[in-house]
Write an enzyme that holds these catalytic residues in place. Structure first.
Site, PDB file in Angstrom:
ATOM      1  CG  LEU B 222      22.215  18.026  44.838  1.00 37.75           C
ATOM      2  CD1 LEU B 222      22.472  19.073  43.784  1.00 37.75           C
ATOM      3  CD2 LEU B 222      21.431  16.872  44.250  1.00 37.75           C
ATOM      4  CG  ASP B 223      26.413  11.776  43.533  1.00 37.02           C
ATOM      5  OD1 ASP B 223      27.304  11.647  44.378  1.00 37.02           O
ATOM      6  OD2 ASP B 223      26.352  11.123  42.482  1.00 37.02           O
TER       7      ASP B 223
END
Lengths: 279, 279, 279, 279
Positions: B222-223
């Site tokens: 995930l960012d």
């Protein structure tokens, strides 16, 4: 006579002195005075409230003469003269209600000669407060035409600024260009931000702990114009998207009302992409 | 003996009853009890603190037996047993200082057996607090190797979780995958958000009126991982980027310290992309 | 059927287990569950929301049987059944307006069968929202008599609780005793506090930087009853007493609305001189 | 040279003009300018930061001449000249730590030539930051004598102001009178306020939902002097008195640090019983 002078120009030595001299020269006594220099753009802004028995024309003459060499954007008006707002709404009432409530309480120094909506839901609410309501439905086909109607109303009613109190239509760049720095919008804001539809649901899925709202000017060439005012509230995991929306409404109405009041008191200056706000 | 049981499983009727029965069966008296059902993912989470004279093994036995049919992720530990944190820093000290200060005050129930940094600036500060400091410079070439050293230290020192207290290196997905839901990071947050370098300067140029910080879990895929805690402060036009950075530091240290404390007390559950936090 | 059970009793082992067993025994599935033990008074409180197809009577029977040995104060009601509020006002409308607005929006799960005022100013506002208004002027001579009228209305209209939305009369201890823990009041609060008349002017003279509001229960024997909810806003030296009053109104309406919502959802327990609020 | 001029006098027309003329006459260019008129006391205050190549003496001469007729309290100093603080502590370190941390970070424009304490606990902490520490135990018998030592140190070290960073002794009115408007204290604050011992326990018993802290000037003749800065945090029923104390510490250190910074930048004016703070 109580006057507010707003001045914006390139920064250079002597402006404050020239302003205070000019105020003195028209018999003025300064009540409030705020100034700021934005060093990024080398812009100087100043808001001076003063009293003078010589009246508006004398003030105009004295300030224009005294400050002319700075080529400022200079605006003077009687404090008692209330800016006239056109309020645009769709079907959500929370922002509009707070504006009307503060208006009735005498806390919001504006006049609202007209509310326009692209839907009919809020007609009776608006009219029950003694404000004319104009139903102006918008489609892709008639949008340009309806905006012309709006602009005509703005001219006819001597509207000073436009408040988008949850107006769910995008204004054309033509319309925006006709009212530069005079259209105030409110929208939700999150940490982090979310694009696209159903932002509160996105925020919920992402488990944000803070939700907020931003009041900003609308500009034709920017995704989002200069920010005027922001506020937030804390939420936790137990808040449903619906509860977040309800909380968001509470923040939105508060933030928009504050932004409109700041605007109505000539406290906001647009400098580059940001605002200087003398709160 | 004071114990904390954390439970996470698919929601279904009877879990609370089964938990309380299991607690009763090992002679336990519930002191705190919090539960939540996330309807999006149909996940049930529960944190129960209870006292029992029968000890940890009896509690494990009773809860495993009583709750087994729900196939829960179940974790039980003595409240007095402090989670052990590896703190990673670079050269900014503000977050680390607050952690060490709260530790000394007895307000943060963790142990910090080691601080690792990719720079040497904070060595004397860390050691003056009696905490070992390991200098582990990171380059593109040695990054994988250095992360192995870190993982070896994590194993050797029985580290429970990792705190990125302004660690300015990106951890590899391999490292993140080795400590899932056990790496806490802090970063600045704005309304709206900004991508790229010098975010405070961007925020300044945009005239934001609120700046904030977010503590979140680090995940490989995930960012930005699940948000744990957020807070904000108001700024106005007069704040320079440097003053905004200083204010940001104040928010960051506060938010990270709170997140670490919540983690140390087993109050955070990761459910999908978000957290349930029993504050 | 969606039910809320509220339970308060002396703390002792097994209550949570007994409650969850009793819920299970009437076919219930727990949706929300919150509990707290106040160690000062050794009081246990619990709020359990659950669904059951067996109905209210079955729930009453099961919970009374299962929990009887704890001699609890136990209250069960359908979530959909809205508590009925009598709202008392004088002439200030801000708190009343927010209650009516939230009611219309569907965000406040109460009914307001009647508004009573000792003055006539708000009659048309109330009636324009479709709520009956009773003018009940109060003097030293007729106070006891008028309170009897109020109590008669409370009985007749099956009122559950009373909201003092800026009601500027002091209720007698007789009246308070008739509605114990069922009268909610709102008043301004400052750091530090001020006694006597014109508190905002005193706060202004003292240069306070924060003003606030407190929603609390009204009790006959206490100067000020248990606090339900509080909030504050920052002010600076430039705020006049009038501006502080306006800001105070904004906080008051927000805090009172939140307190009423918490009460309407059975989230408030009075324990000794304080409240436990499951927000 | 960057200078700050602070001016306080009876309000009358022409002061702003006189100040700006005087600044212009010594070759100055105004960078920041803030002013305020307190109408209750008819007091005018102004803070002007300006740059001039002519130096401090020229500025003094020009401003004294230009403003003399207003009989102002006028103070001019180079921005780069840091006010010197004597910090008094007892045994709690949280406020002192934040001051030293901000000092080291370069965010607090003061010097701390000495820390004095009536106890010895913080000696090594203070000295580890390179600041001299003086142990000055206080009893009823030696109090007057010890305050003389303090005053001698204040003279010897050219101390500008005194910070009570959780100093648990009451200063005599003699001491206070020797440093009028130059002693800053921090204490807890609640809604409502509490008198007497163990205030956090009282606040807990009363179930307050907000706790706060106030930084104020110490005056001989007032119970509590003019308020400089205040802040609060929310708590709920689950907070123990100890947790409230811990949270209180966090607010106290933040509020005191802000007050000291405002003072160090000449942003605080005492007007009657209140302060004007140009934040």
């Amino acid at each position: 006579m109580d006057l507010i002078a707003s001045l914006q120009c390139a920064d250079q030595p002597g402006i404050v002195h020239a302003m205070t001299t000019a105020v003195l020269n028209c018999g003025g006594n300064i009540i409030e005075n705020q100034q700021f220099t934005d060093h990024t753009t080398n812009t100087f802004v100043m808001r001076t409230r003063f009293e003078t028995s010589q009246g508006l024309d004398a003030a105009h003459k004295s300030l224009n003469e005294g400050l002319g060499k700075f080529s400022p954007a200079l605006h003077i008006r009687p404090t008692a003269e209330k800016p006239r707002a056109l309020v645009l709404v769709t079907k959500e009432s929370h922002c509009l209600r707070d504006l009307m409530y503060l208006l009735e309480l005498g806390e919001l120094p504006i006049e609202i000669p007209l509310v326009i909506s692209n839907r009919e839901e809020l007609k009776s609410l608006v009219e029950s407060h003694g404000i004319p309501f104009l139903y102006l439905p918008v489609t892709a086909e008639n949008k340009a035409e309806q905006e012309k109607v709006m602009l005509a109303k703005i001219a006819e009613l001597k509207i000073d600024f436009v408040v988008l109190a949850r107006y769910m239509q995008i204004l054309s760049s033509t319309f925006c260009a006709a009212m530069p720095g005079k259209i105030i919008n409110i929208h939700h804001s999150f940490l982090p931000g979310f694009k696209g539809a159903r932002p509160y649901h996105q925020a919920h899925d992402r488990g944000v702990k803070i939700i907020g709202a931003t009041a900003h000017f609308v500009t034709a060439d920017l995704d989002e114009g200069p920010i005027i005012e922001q506020d937030v509230a804390h939420v936790n995991h137990s808040a449903t998207p619906e509860e977040m929306i309800a909380l968001g409404r509470d923040i939105e109405r508060r933030v928009l009302a504050r932004a409109v009041k700041l605007y109505a008191e000539d406290r906001i200056f647009i400098v580059g992409h940001r605002t200087v706000v003398f709160a």
